[in-house]
Design an enzyme around this catalytic site. Structure first.
Site, short mmCIF file in Angstrom:
data_model
loop_
_atom_site.label_atom_id
_atom_site.label_comp_id
_atom_site.label_asym_id
_atom_site.label_seq_id
_atom_site.Cartn_x
_atom_site.Cartn_y
_atom_site.Cartn_z
N HIS A 66 -0.17 -3.21 -0.54
CA HIS A 66 0.10 -1.87 -0.01
C HIS A 66 1.57 -1.51 -0.17
CE1 HIS A 66 -1.32 1.33 2.99
NE2 HIS A 66 -0.14 1.72 2.54
N LEU A 69 5.40 3.05 -4.78
CA LEU A 69 6.43 2.94 -5.83
C LEU A 69 7.06 4.29 -6.16
CD1 LEU A 69 4.83 0.32 -8.25
CD2 LEU A 69 6.45 -0.05 -6.40
N HIS A 185 -6.35 4.83 5.70
CA HIS A 185 -5.22 4.97 6.63
C HIS A 185 -5.83 5.55 7.90
CE1 HIS A 185 -1.11 6.83 7.68
NE2 HIS A 185 -1.94 7.45 8.47
N ASN A 284 4.60 5.18 10.24
CA ASN A 284 3.27 5.59 10.67
C ASN A 284 2.26 4.63 10.05
OD1 ASN A 284 1.08 6.88 11.66
ND2 ASN A 284 1.30 8.75 10.43
N ASP A 311 3.45 -2.19 3.31
CA ASP A 311 3.54 -0.72 3.37
C ASP A 311 4.95 -0.27 2.96
OD1 ASP A 311 2.89 1.94 3.67
OD2 ASP A 311 2.79 1.89 5.87
N HIS A 315 12.52 5.54 1.07
CA HIS A 315 12.99 6.92 1.23
C HIS A 315 14.48 6.94 0.92
CE1 HIS A 315 9.31 8.56 2.80
NE2 HIS A 315 9.23 7.59 3.67
#
Lengths: 443, 180, 324
Positions: A66, A69, A185, A284, A311, A315
């Site tokens: 998970h 990219l 999700h 989240n 996950d 950013h």
């Protein structure tokens, strides 16, 4: 021409749950595949010998099922090249990347683009996950057959749940034709609303809008029910709450084909971290309470949780350097997961090394139906060499990832990665792990 | 730690100042006393009592906190910022003769601040100054009209006025900075 | 008469001479003795407002920026009056809308301001924690003038000053806070402050507007307004924002008033000398009936007057460089 490059890993402790190996053993790679495993293997002339440093552990390559990219579309956050560089630096030989790119990976063109970029880089294996619905809009099934043919290993609308239960049922049924799991999700968006942090005491006092655990649990429960109804495998991504674990446990007891994953950050952090409004604690599902964390640890121990996945959500600095409620959700994890898991799960005795290998290699391979997760003779030599005693201080400025949004910056951890080998090729070697000294807690 | 004024000297000085005030003013009707916090306040009250004893006149007495007028507020030199307390002047100072009262006159900066503060309250007819101790070392052109005692000091010394209302006894002592 | 040097707080704590914190972002940043220091200083500041020349030179030459991302006439004006009374140079920046809409990030806005070397920045923002972000980015002292649903510390301080003036003390008073609890930054600041000062706080509102995990706040919660008002010394009403109806919180303003509106009849259950407070702006006929707002119990305008004094006190106390 036949590749007959011979590499011998000697002096390591080998952990391979699929072959019940857990002890000192050498491993011979010939032509990119495992050729022999055993003690004191003879070294033929022309063999490159890699001596595993003291305390080193040789495992089947870790698979992060998970990650994000970000390519195509958000190359300022991460690219396939930087993402896989981060992956191998973190000990992962393969990653499965989620389809929430721009454009969405809901057609073969995007899948092929990602695979092409990954092939160009040639470090870790990249398994694209295709969108379950067109544009991840939750209205119409994506062309799952074509996605499968192009190389997608699973389908998911990750970042969003498949809100419509009938559509989720159809996705499960349809994907089963291609033996692909649906990764969901779990979040009831109508209940989660515009929440930004776990609904509980800390969010209340900080004035942060709440994301109730029930929003995750409702969908987790629904998905278990739909998997039972259809008989198709469902995989629940990044579970974080007690109630979700209950739903999975209940499903597994009833023989439902449900699997699930948890992230290193949900196994180590709770919502009291929010106090300074540091957006590197915004993700989240959100960081939840101590009781949730305890339940997650139990579930990792007892097998309710199948995998640890990061996950990895890169950013850009500017995006995270904002007001808490306007910053994007997500943290990166590829380059910290192994250290965090060794330090917080293995060393305190929550799980054994064997169990960690199942969580991070064997089980992800089997859920995604991809090669790996084993070191049996003849399989591709995807290998992670761990340094469980290596002293590691997380330094985000040295990350291979383009992003720096980690909650673990500055953490001093016991355990790291010595080397990452993909298809018999050493794609990452940690200079710091050469002759790794045992961790001493110099406080 | 030399005592430069004992309790009886403090009392006598205040009484003497009261007599001088009466002598200098034809009438006390237009006079008002304003004590500068902290120790100017009890001295002003004692002066008012003295004036009442001598002349039978009750002179209005106010309290002035000059904290907000200090020029050293933002400086590191003088230690922590003083706690702001209430200013309490319940009469008009316009056209009155104001007698400012403080314990120690030193650089003159406190009095400068007090003058600024008073002028914000109105337009007094005149302002006079009474202090219990003048220790010298003026940095501004300010002079007291009534002085209890002139005490020559060095810059390294500090003059501490203790009053029954504040510390439980009356005395004035000189402390060398090195003592503390 | 107590000795003049008696500067002990009601709890016997030695009075501090300044604030330890660089910024005032949350009531939780303050020690109890610092809260008393602010209230005492504010009381002294009130006198300045009674003069004909309502100005003292304490902050002369200091630059204070009022950075308001949310419209607010009352709070901004109150801060501005406070700054002018202290002779600070005041700059008002009304940055409307979110930074995202404006195209400039909050971080960039603050860095630009910082380059102009302000001494104090007063921030009002729609996002919780925005003040924390500003404080991390600049040397200037930061005062949170309301950050989303998080806190509004100077409002709680002015409320405490008002209660203390009317009641002499806060310790042991029964304070009932009624209204939209969930979205209220005034509530969050007040609950913490009033508890530190020893009040017995209870809260009341629709079940849809209760705070999650309220039990850990140590306040009693009820959905019965009669129960909340019973025996109260202080009744504090919180504003109902009209847009809340879209979040399914209550069916109509009419029903809200029927169940939770403060009327003279309901107020009869409170102590005879109870006071009514409201942080403003009021919705007459929603959370408060006009005859309560304008009635003899109402101290709403005193709150406004005390707001200036409290803000003067906070500005003055934070301005001291020694505390950095």
């Amino acid at each position: 021409m036949v590749d007959d490059t011979r590499i011998m890993l000697t002096g390591g402790h080998l952990v391979d749950p699929t072959n019940s190996v857990n002890g000192p053993a050498d491993l011979l790679i010939v032509g990119g595949r495992v050729a022999a495993v055993g003690r004191d293997l003879p070294i033929d002339p022309g063999t490159t010998v890699i001596e595993v440093p003291r305390h080193g552990v040789v495992c089947p390559g870790f698979i992060d099922m998970h990650v994000h990219l970000r390519e195509p579309g958000d190359e300022h956050k991460e690219t396939v090249a930087t993402g896989v560089a981060a992956a191998v630096a973190g000990g992962f030989t393969a990653v499965a990347c989620m389809p929430n790119t721009t454009p969405v990976n809901d057609h073969a063109g995007v899948t092929r683009l990602i695979r092409g970029k990954a092939a160009d880089v040639g470090l870790a294996r990249v398994y694209p996950v295709g969108a379950a619905t067109k544009g991840r809009d939750g209205e119409q099934l994506a062309e799952i057959g074509e996605l499968h043919a192009a190389g997608c290993v699973a389908i998911s609308d990750d970042g969003r749940p498949i809100a419509n239960a009938l559509l989720m049922r159809r996705a499960l049924e349809y994907a089963s034709m291609f033996d692909m799991p649906v990764i969901d999700h779990c979040e009831d968006r109508s209940l989660a609303g515009d929440g930004v942090a776990h609904e509980g005491y800390h969010a209340t006092m900080l004035g942060l809008r709440g994301l109730p655990a029930a929003a995750e649990e409702i969908i987790a429960g629904r998905d278990v029910g739909l998997s039972g109804l259809t008989g198709s495998p469902v995989h629940l991504a990044h579970l974080s709450s007690r109630g979700s674990i209950r739903a999975v446990r209940d499903g597994k007891t009833r023989g439902v084909r449900v699997s699930c994953e948890v992230t290193p950050h949900h196994l180590t952090l709770t919502d009291d971290r929010l106090a300074g409004y540091d957006t590197n604690y915004k993700m989240n599902p959100p960081l939840r309470e101590a009781a949730d964390l305890d339940t997650l640890l139990d579930a990792v121990r007892d097998g309710t949780i199948d995998c640890i996945a990061t996950d990895h959500a890169p950013h850009h600095y500017d995006e995270k350097h904002a007001e808490f409620d306007s910053a994007p959700f997500g943290v990166i994890g590829l380059e910290t997961a192994v250290s965090v898991c060794l330090d917080r799960l293995v060393h305190p005795g929550h799980v054994t090394l064997v169990r960690l290998v199942e969580l991070m290699s064997t089980n992800p391979a089997s859920i995604l139906r991809v090669p790996g997760g084993t070191l049996g003779v003849g399989v591709p030599a995807d290998i992670t060499v761990l340094a469980p005693e290596l002293s590691v201080t997380v330094d985000s400025s040295a990350f291979k990832s383009l992003a720096r949004n980690t909650p673990f910056d500055g953490w001093r951890l016991r355990g790291g990665v010595t080397a990452t080998i993909v298809g018999g090729r050493v794609v990452y070697a940690n200079a710091a792990a050469k002759g790794a000294e045992p961790f001493t807690n110099a406080m | 730690m030399p005592v430069v004024m004992a309790a009886d000297q403090v009392a006598r000085s205040i009484t003497r100042i009261a007599h001088e005030v009466v002598e200098r003013h034809r009438t006390l009707d237009n006079l008002a006393l304003i004590g500068i916090r902290t120790r100017g306040v009890p001295i002003a009250r004692r002066l008012a009592a003295g004036l009442h004893d001598i002349a039978g006149t009750t002179v209005p007495t106010g309290v002035l906190d000059i904290t907000l007028y200090r020029d050293d507020l933002m400086r590191h030199a003088v230690g922590p910022q003083p706690v702001l307390r209430k200013t309490d002047i319940d009469f008009s100072i316009d056209d009155r003769r104001i007698l400012l009262v403080d314990d120690v006159l030193y650089t003159g900066r406190t009095i400068r601040a007090a003058l600024d503060a008073l002028i914000d309250f109105g337009r007094p007819g005149a302002i006079e100054l009474a202090v219990l101790v003048d220790r010298g070392h003026r940095e501004l052109p300010i002079k007291a009209d009534y002085v209890g005692k002139n005490v020559p000091t060095s810059l390294s010394e500090s003059v501490q006025v203790r009053l029954a209302e504040v510390e439980g006894l009356d005395e004035v002592v000189i402390k060398d900075a090195s003592d503390s | 008469m107590p000795p003049i040097a008696d500067v002990l707080t009601p709890d016997g704590l030695a009075a501090p001479v300044g604030l330890r914190t660089k910024d005032l972002l949350s009531i939780g940043d303050l020690l109890p003795e610092e809260i008393y220091l602010i209230l005492d200083t504010a009381e002294a500041m009130k006198e300045v407002g009674t003069r004909s020349i309502k100005k003292v030179p304490a902050l002369r030459g200091r630059t204070v920026v009022n950075l308001f991302f949310e419209a607010s006439t009352r709070t901004r004006t109150s801060f501005e009056v406070a700054q002018k009374r202290l002779s600070a140079d005041t700059i008002n920046i009304a940055a409307s809308g979110s930074s995202v809409v404006k195209g400039e990030t909050l971080a960039d806005t603050v860095r630009n301001l910082e380059a102009m070397a302000p001494d104090i920045i007063v921030v009002r923002h729609q996002s919780a924690g925005a003040g924390h972000l500003v404080a991390r980015l600049c040397r200037a002292r930061v005062i949170n003038a309301g950050d989303g649903m998080h806190e509004h510390p100077t409002q709680a301080l002015l409320d405490a000053l008002t209660i203390r003036e009317r009641k002499g003390t806060i310790k042991g008073l029964k304070v009932s806070i009624i209204g939209d609890l969930l979205h209220s930054r005034v509530l969050r600041s007040n609950v913490q402050l009033l508890q530190v000062l020893g009040a017995d706080v209870s809260v009341c509102g629709p079940a849809t507007m209760m705070l999650p995990d309220m039990a850990r706040l140590g306040v009693r919660a009820t959905t019965s307004i009669d129960e909340a008002v019973e025996g109260a010394d202080v009744v504090m009403l919180l504003r109902i924002q009209l847009e809340r109806m879209s979040g399914y919180f209550f069916p109509s303003l009419r029903e809200y008033f029927q169940l939770f509106g403060m009327t003279p009849e309901r107020l009869r259950r409170a102590k005879p000398d109870a006071i009514i407070m409201h942080p403003g702006p009021m919705n007459r006929g929603v959370e408060i009936a006009s005859d309560v707002a304008d009635g003899p119990y109402s101290v709403i305008l005193e709150q406004v007057a005390n707001g200036v004094a409290v803000r003067m006190a906070v500005l003055y106390l934070l301005a001291d460089e020694l505390q950095s």
